[in-house]
Scaffold this motif. Sequence first.
Motif, mmCIF file in Angstrom:
data_model
loop_
_atom_site.group_PDB
_atom_site.id
_atom_site.type_symbol
_atom_site.label_atom_id
_atom_site.label_comp_id
_atom_site.label_asym_id
_atom_site.label_seq_id
_atom_site.Cartn_x
_atom_site.Cartn_y
_atom_site.Cartn_z
ATOM 1 N N VAL A 82 74.418 52.762 17.405
ATOM 2 C CA VAL A 82 73.444 52.435 16.361
ATOM 3 C C VAL A 82 72.891 51.026 16.530
ATOM 4 N N GLY A 83 73.749 50.007 16.389
ATOM 5 C CA GLY A 83 73.291 48.613 16.363
ATOM 6 C C GLY A 83 73.218 48.136 14.921
ATOM 7 N N TYR A 84 73.851 47.000 14.656
ATOM 8 C CA TYR A 84 73.979 46.531 13.274
ATOM 9 C C TYR A 84 72.648 46.140 12.636
ATOM 10 N N ASP A 90 67.179 55.137 9.134
ATOM 11 C CA ASP A 90 66.603 55.574 10.406
ATOM 12 C C ASP A 90 67.605 56.411 11.202
ATOM 13 N N VAL A 91 68.883 56.051 11.098
ATOM 14 C CA VAL A 91 69.923 56.797 11.795
ATOM 15 C C VAL A 91 70.250 58.090 11.060
ATOM 16 N N LEU A 92 70.375 57.980 9.742
ATOM 17 C CA LEU A 92 70.834 59.119 8.948
ATOM 18 C C LEU A 92 69.855 60.287 8.986
ATOM 19 N N ILE A 93 68.565 59.991 9.121
ATOM 20 C CA ILE A 93 67.571 61.064 9.236
ATOM 21 C C ILE A 93 67.855 61.916 10.474
ATOM 22 N N LEU A 94 68.169 61.263 11.575
ATOM 23 C CA LEU A 94 68.473 61.985 12.815
ATOM 24 C C LEU A 94 69.808 62.714 12.714
ATOM 25 N N LEU A 95 70.827 62.007 12.197
ATOM 26 C CA LEU A 95 72.139 62.633 12.072
ATOM 27 C C LEU A 95 72.091 63.858 11.161
ATOM 28 N N HIS A 96 71.331 63.761 10.098
ATOM 29 C CA HIS A 96 71.257 64.883 9.155
ATOM 30 C C HIS A 96 70.782 66.148 9.856
ATOM 31 N N GLN A 97 69.719 66.043 10.633
ATOM 32 C CA GLN A 97 69.170 67.228 11.299
ATOM 33 C C GLN A 97 70.131 67.753 12.357
ATOM 34 N N ALA A 110 83.525 66.698 18.609
ATOM 35 C CA ALA A 110 83.779 65.256 18.729
ATOM 36 C C ALA A 110 82.558 64.459 18.289
ATOM 37 N N LEU A 111 82.826 63.371 17.550
ATOM 38 C CA LEU A 111 81.759 62.506 17.048
ATOM 39 C C LEU A 111 82.158 61.052 17.257
ATOM 40 N N LYS A 112 81.247 60.286 17.852
ATOM 41 C CA LYS A 112 81.458 58.845 18.038
ATOM 42 C C LYS A 112 80.230 58.105 17.524
ATOM 43 N N ILE A 113 80.450 57.161 16.636
ATOM 44 C CA ILE A 113 79.388 56.301 16.139
ATOM 45 C C ILE A 113 79.798 54.860 16.423
ATOM 46 N N GLN A 114 78.879 54.095 17.008
ATOM 47 C CA GLN A 114 79.197 52.733 17.414
ATOM 48 C C GLN A 114 78.275 51.729 16.740
ATOM 49 N N HIS A 115 78.847 50.546 16.433
ATOM 50 C CA HIS A 115 78.086 49.386 15.963
ATOM 51 C C HIS A 115 77.239 49.718 14.736
ATOM 52 N N ALA A 116 77.911 50.241 13.720
ATOM 53 C CA ALA A 116 77.231 50.587 12.469
ATOM 54 C C ALA A 116 78.097 50.182 11.285
ATOM 55 N N TYR A 117 77.442 49.882 10.168
ATOM 56 C CA TYR A 117 78.137 49.705 8.903
ATOM 57 C C TYR A 117 78.265 51.087 8.257
ATOM 58 N N LEU A 138 85.364 55.825 15.387
ATOM 59 C CA LEU A 138 84.618 54.817 14.637
ATOM 60 C C LEU A 138 85.170 53.430 14.954
ATOM 61 N N SER A 139 85.720 53.275 16.160
ATOM 62 C CA SER A 139 86.466 52.069 16.493
ATOM 63 C C SER A 139 85.599 50.839 16.695
ATOM 64 N N ARG A 140 84.286 51.007 16.703
ATOM 65 C CA ARG A 140 83.384 49.859 16.799
ATOM 66 C C ARG A 140 82.431 49.843 15.603
ATOM 67 N N CYS A 141 82.946 50.275 14.469
ATOM 68 C CA CYS A 141 82.171 50.297 13.230
ATOM 69 C C CYS A 141 82.903 49.526 12.142
ATOM 70 N N ASP A 142 82.140 48.953 11.223
ATOM 71 C CA ASP A 142 82.701 48.340 10.024
ATOM 72 C C ASP A 142 82.586 49.356 8.888
ATOM 73 N N ILE A 143 83.724 49.724 8.342
ATOM 74 C CA ILE A 143 83.738 50.726 7.270
ATOM 75 C C ILE A 143 83.775 50.028 5.928
ATOM 76 N N GLU A 144 82.801 50.335 5.102
ATOM 77 C CA GLU A 144 82.584 49.604 3.853
ATOM 78 C C GLU A 144 83.711 49.792 2.848
ATOM 79 N N ASP A 145 84.212 51.005 2.722
ATOM 80 C CA ASP A 145 85.145 51.330 1.645
ATOM 81 C C ASP A 145 86.298 52.164 2.205
#
Length: 232
Positions: A82-84, A90-97, A110-117, A138-145
């Motif tokens: 993704v990129g912070y 912009d990402v979620l629109i693509l992921l949703h479809q 399998a799902l990998k998401i990188q560099h995202a909040y 999700l090892s390169r993501c910051d998880i909010e909650d």
Amino acid sequence: MDSSITSLLTLNDDCLDNIFQYFSLHELLVMFGNIHSLIDDAIERQLHRFRHFEFSMRSPPQYNGDQLQALGRHLQSLNVNVGYSIRANDVLILLHQLFVGARESERLRALKIQHAYITSDYVKEMLTVVPLLRELNLSRCDIEDHNQLMLLLHSAKKLETLALYNKDAANLDKTILSRLRYFKINWLVGTTLFNVGEVSELHPHLSIAVYQSSNVDVYGPPVERKSRYFQK
């Protein structure tokens, strides 16, 4: 209708398959939904060739919803960088479809998401497919909650491989750890790591790998590399 398209429509499935087997993913998807339902069917028969899909939001896929859903129906793994600085919408629109298609076929593993909040909006989308997953990275993501993370992981009943930052990996429920075979922890420099050895003793079946820069510490039994979709 163009005469070349009319000619295509007179061909049987075997002939169409022989033609489209040489087309790239992009060439197939840009045609999908724009010619004829018979051509769409022929394209769908080719999409099994592209079961592992990855992209960066620096150059996101330029396909419409129907095209992304068609691709999603055939995916086994999805890797998104993704990129912070990228807006979540912009990402979620693509992921949703993609997830709509994946949920329909139930092939995604399998799902990998990188560099995202990872906010509640991300979790809401992932909840639609996480029950299908055997691997989540999700090892390169910051998880909010942390509570949102727990909601996600408790829904992942088939999950065998999990990768998280060390701050998110701490204090996972025993029920979650008991389901896993492989647990990857990305230890951020300058942060405190929880007692991994104690976790390993409580869950002797679990292989744990702690990554810090170029160093890797392994606890518990080894896991074959072929059992994981994402090796890094």
